[in-house]
Design an enzyme around this catalytic site. Structure first.
Site, PDB file in Angstrom:
ATOM      1  CE  LYS A   1      -1.821   1.682   3.993  1.00 26.37           C
ATOM      2  NZ  LYS A   1      -1.503   3.118   4.179  1.00 26.37           N
ATOM      3  CG  ASN A   2       2.369   2.774   3.555  1.00 29.69           C
ATOM      4  OD1 ASN A   2       1.189   3.035   3.326  1.00 29.69           O
ATOM      5  ND2 ASN A   2       2.859   2.675   4.778  1.00 29.69           N
TER       6      ASN A   2
ATOM      7  NE  ARG B   1       0.308  10.072  10.421  1.00 32.06           N
ATOM      8  CZ  ARG B   1      -0.098   8.996   9.761  1.00 32.06           C
ATOM      9  NH1 ARG B   1      -1.247   8.453  10.047  1.00 32.06           N
ATOM     10  NH2 ARG B   1       0.648   8.470   8.829  1.00 32.06           N
TER      11      ARG B   1
ATOM     12  CB  CYS C   1      -4.785  11.688  11.614  1.00 31.99           C
ATOM     13  SG  CYS C   1      -3.861  10.205  11.864  1.00 31.99           S
TER      14      CYS C   1
ATOM     15  NE  ARG D   1      -7.623   4.800   5.391  1.00 35.53           N
ATOM     16  CZ  ARG D   1      -6.963   5.788   5.948  1.00 35.53           C
ATOM     17  NH1 ARG D   1      -7.362   6.256   7.114  1.00 35.53           N
ATOM     18  NH2 ARG D   1      -5.912   6.319   5.371  1.00 35.53           N
TER      19      ARG D   1
ATOM     20  CG  ASP E   1       2.647   1.460   9.614  1.00 33.48           C
ATOM     21  OD1 ASP E   1       2.214   2.284  10.436  1.00 33.48           O
ATOM     22  OD2 ASP E   1       2.845   1.729   8.412  1.00 33.48           O
TER      23      ASP E   1
HETATM   24  C1  UD1 Z   1       4.127   6.890   6.642  1.00 38.53           C
HETATM   25  C2  UD1 Z   1       3.283   5.675   6.363  1.00 38.53           C
HETATM   26  C3  UD1 Z   1       2.643   5.173   7.651  1.00 38.53           C
HETATM   27  C4  UD1 Z   1       3.689   4.944   8.710  1.00 38.53           C
HETATM   28  C5  UD1 Z   1       4.587   6.166   8.862  1.00 38.53           C
HETATM   29  C6  UD1 Z   1       5.759   5.915   9.793  1.00 38.53           C
HETATM   30  C7  UD1 Z   1       2.545   6.048   4.094  1.00 38.53           C
HETATM   31  C8  UD1 Z   1       1.423   6.390   3.173  1.00 38.53           C
HETATM   32  N1  UD1 Z   1       2.248   6.047   5.397  1.00 38.53           N
HETATM   33  O1  UD1 Z   1       3.269   7.914   7.124  1.00 38.53           O
HETATM   34  O2  UD1 Z   1       1.946   3.959   7.360  1.00 38.53           O
HETATM   35  O3  UD1 Z   1       3.078   4.688   9.964  1.00 38.53           O
HETATM   36  O4  UD1 Z   1       5.118   6.560   7.593  1.00 38.53           O
HETATM   37  O5  UD1 Z   1       6.513   4.840   9.353  1.00 38.53           O
HETATM   38  O6  UD1 Z   1       3.642   5.739   3.664  1.00 38.53           O
HETATM   39  N2  UD1 Z   1       6.082  14.636  10.995  1.00 38.53           N
HETATM   40  C9  UD1 Z   1       6.084  15.982  11.254  1.00 38.53           C
HETATM   41  N3  UD1 Z   1       6.068  16.866  10.191  1.00 38.53           N
HETATM   42  C10 UD1 Z   1       6.037  16.444   8.898  1.00 38.53           C
HETATM   43  C11 UD1 Z   1       6.031  15.068   8.646  1.00 38.53           C
HETATM   44  C12 UD1 Z   1       6.054  14.182   9.701  1.00 38.53           C
HETATM   45  O7  UD1 Z   1       6.112  16.407  12.417  1.00 38.53           O
HETATM   46  O8  UD1 Z   1       6.009  17.293   7.994  1.00 38.53           O
HETATM   47  C13 UD1 Z   1       6.114  13.654  12.115  1.00 38.53           C
HETATM   48  C14 UD1 Z   1       4.825  12.839  12.214  1.00 38.53           C
HETATM   49  O9  UD1 Z   1       3.864  13.516  12.968  1.00 38.53           O
HETATM   50  C15 UD1 Z   1       5.325  11.580  12.870  1.00 38.53           C
HETATM   51  C16 UD1 Z   1       6.731  11.406  12.291  1.00 38.53           C
HETATM   52  O10 UD1 Z   1       7.101  12.687  11.819  1.00 38.53           O
HETATM   53  O11 UD1 Z   1       5.408  11.744  14.260  1.00 38.53           O
HETATM   54  C17 UD1 Z   1       6.834  10.408  11.157  1.00 38.53           C
HETATM   55  O12 UD1 Z   1       5.822  10.665  10.219  1.00 38.53           O
HETATM   56  P1  UD1 Z   1       5.921  10.295   8.678  1.00 38.53           P
HETATM   57  O13 UD1 Z   1       7.102   9.423   8.432  1.00 38.53           O
HETATM   58  O14 UD1 Z   1       5.830  11.547   7.890  1.00 38.53           O
HETATM   59  O15 UD1 Z   1       4.609   9.466   8.460  1.00 38.53           O
HETATM   60  P2  UD1 Z   1       3.765   9.415   7.142  1.00 38.53           P
HETATM   61  O16 UD1 Z   1       4.676   9.644   5.987  1.00 38.53           O
HETATM   62  O17 UD1 Z   1       2.556  10.256   7.283  1.00 38.53           O
END
Ligand code: UD1
Length: 421
Positions: A22-23, A124, A119, A401, A309
């Site tokens: 998925k990711n 996030r 969320c 999902r 995850d």
């Molecule tokens: C992706 C995965 C999700 C997984 C996560 C962590 C996808 C579609 N989803 O989510 O399944 O659980 O990685 O492995 O690939 N953060 C910030 N600012 C930002 C971006 C992130 O503060 O601009 C923080 C987030 O709140 C979180 C951490 O960084 O605490 C990691 O988040 P991130 O790696 O960005 O998660 P996703 O990419 O949303």
């Protein structure tokens, strides 16, 4: 609303075919926005988040269709994009819609994407996506809940994100592919989905090095094209890990086909510590387990460490293990919502901040429980498989999902599970 009814206590035997990740599918579908030529992806999982992404792409004017004869193959034709806006209605149902921001801005010089908002598993934010695009020269403002981004042509930059972010790295890598000059992403995420996306972009003509390490270098090109052959999406490591945990908890002997053990080292090590026997080849994994597992603690962290995850699913296994385990969540601030539901099934879990201590009990007892997010739902299904009597998991739209036909696959290996309305 659909629910899953599980009668627990059966061991699992047979074979399961793992779906595409998925990711990896979500960013790769969005990557098709970077070219006017049709991009074909194979091994695209059939799940709701993919359907939502196709909807987002169609709302922009792209054609996005599954092949009728080969439903795992999807073609996206972004030759005639009519809108640069991802609306709140779509983004609120799936945060990963933010992945259209980088491609739209890089190819068309403008994008309007709703802020994802809250969320269930934490706040996030997407500030790092914005910070990176600004470093590449984009003019970005947030108005009325939307990110408004403009740029003549993005310019390569050196970007160090404040934390490791998976979709942040993906958005910036896609934007940099069409920028002028070199972009260096420091502190880049190394999850296997990142190199898979990079491989697709390279097949489309991008110049990328270092993907899969913490430093990715991208030399921007003026134009990208369709990959010469369909790009096959890697196996879903989280679906794979979920089935491994299910067998380790319920007992049995199951072979996972089209699976890649190399993406799951941290989880497989912990499952072996828990007593499961695991063998693997290039594209298969066999897991065997009998009797009660041993409780194993772990700490979630960025790849290649234990994935957040998989935290909920492994916790379900610890609930019925011998001994006690300490589980620490370091990625998301609020990712223990499954705990209260597991407790309703008879689990003994105490949470203190980011740490949960699970004391294994010999048996869980079936009850009605409610899924709160995607991986939490999978943990409740695993708990249901090992609980006495009937477990009814409500709100399984969360499960739909991110899992491709989870209950059919479980039924195929002997679980007593059915979808009820
Ligand atoms: C992706 C995965 C999700 C997984 C996560 C962590 C996808 C579609 N989803 O989510 O399944 O659980 O990685 O492995 O690939 N953060 C910030 N600012 C930002 C971006 C992130 O503060 O601009 C923080 C987030 O709140 C979180 C951490 O960084 O605490 C990691 O988040 P991130 O790696 O960005 O998660 P996703 O990419 O949303």
């Amino acid at each position: 609303m659909d629910k899953l009814l599980i009668r627990g206590g059966r061991s699992l035997q047979g074979e399961v075919t793992i779906s595409g990740a998925k990711n990896a599918a979500l960013p790769e579908l969005c990557a098709a926005l970077l070219t006017a030529e049709p991009v074909v992806l194979s091994n695209v999982p059939r799940l709701q988040d993919v359907a939502t992404t196709l909807k987002v792409l169609r709302s922009l004017g792209a054609q996005a269709e599954r092949s009728e004869s080969q439903p795992d193959t999807v073609t996206i034709d972004a030759g005639n994009i009519t809108s640069r806006e991802a609306t709140y209605d779509l983004v609120k149902t799936m945060r990963a819609s933010i992945l259209v921001l980088g491609p739209l801005l890089a190819r068309f010089g403008e994008a309007k994407v709703s802020l994802p908002g809250g969320c269930a598993i934490g706040s996030r934010p997407v500030d790092q996506h914005i910070k990176g695009l600004q470093a590449m020269g984009a003019d970005i403002s947030v108005e009325h809940g939307y990110i408004l981004a403009r740029a003549q042509r993005l310019k390569g930059a050196r970007i160090t994100t404040d934390m490791v972010t998976v979709t942040g790295t993906e958005n910036l890598m896609m934007a940099a592919a069409l920028a002028e000059g070199e972009t260096v992403l420091e502190n880049a995420a190394q999850e296997p989905e990142i190199p898979d996306l990079a491989e697709l972009l390279i097949k489309m003509g991008a110049r990328i090095e270092g993907h899969g390490t913490s430093k990715v270098r991208i030399q921007g090109v003026e134009r990208l094209h369709a990959p010469a052959v369909p790009h096959e999406i890697i196996p879903d490591r989280i679906e794979t890990g979920t089935f491994l945990c299910a067998v380790a908890a319920a007992g049995g002997d199951v072979t996972l086909r089209r699976a890649d053990a190399r993406h799951l080292d941290a989880v497989i090590d912990k499952l072996r510590e828990a007593g499961a026997s695991i063998e693997s080849g290039d594209d298969w994994i066999r897991v065997r387990s009998q009797g009660r597992p041993k409780a194993v603690g772990f700490r979630t962290s960025e790849y290649p460490a234990f994935p957040t995850d998989m935290q909920a699913q492994f916790m379900a296994l610890d609930c019925v293990a011998e001994g006690s385990a300490r589980i620490t969540e370091t990625i998301f601030e609020n990712r223990f919502m499954h705990v209260n539901e597991l407790v309703r099934l008879g689990a003994k879990i105490e949470v203190d901040g980011h740490t949960a201590v699970v004391t294994g009990v010999p048996r869980l007892s079936g009850a009605t429980v409610m899924a709160t997010d995607l991986r939490a739902s999978a943990s409740l299904v695993i708990a249901g498989l090992v609980a006495d009597g009937e477990t009814l998991v409500d709100r399984i739209y969360h499960l739909d999902r991110g899992y491709d036909q989870m209950e059919a696959k479980l039924r195929g290996i002997g679980a007593d599970i059915e979808r009820v309305k």
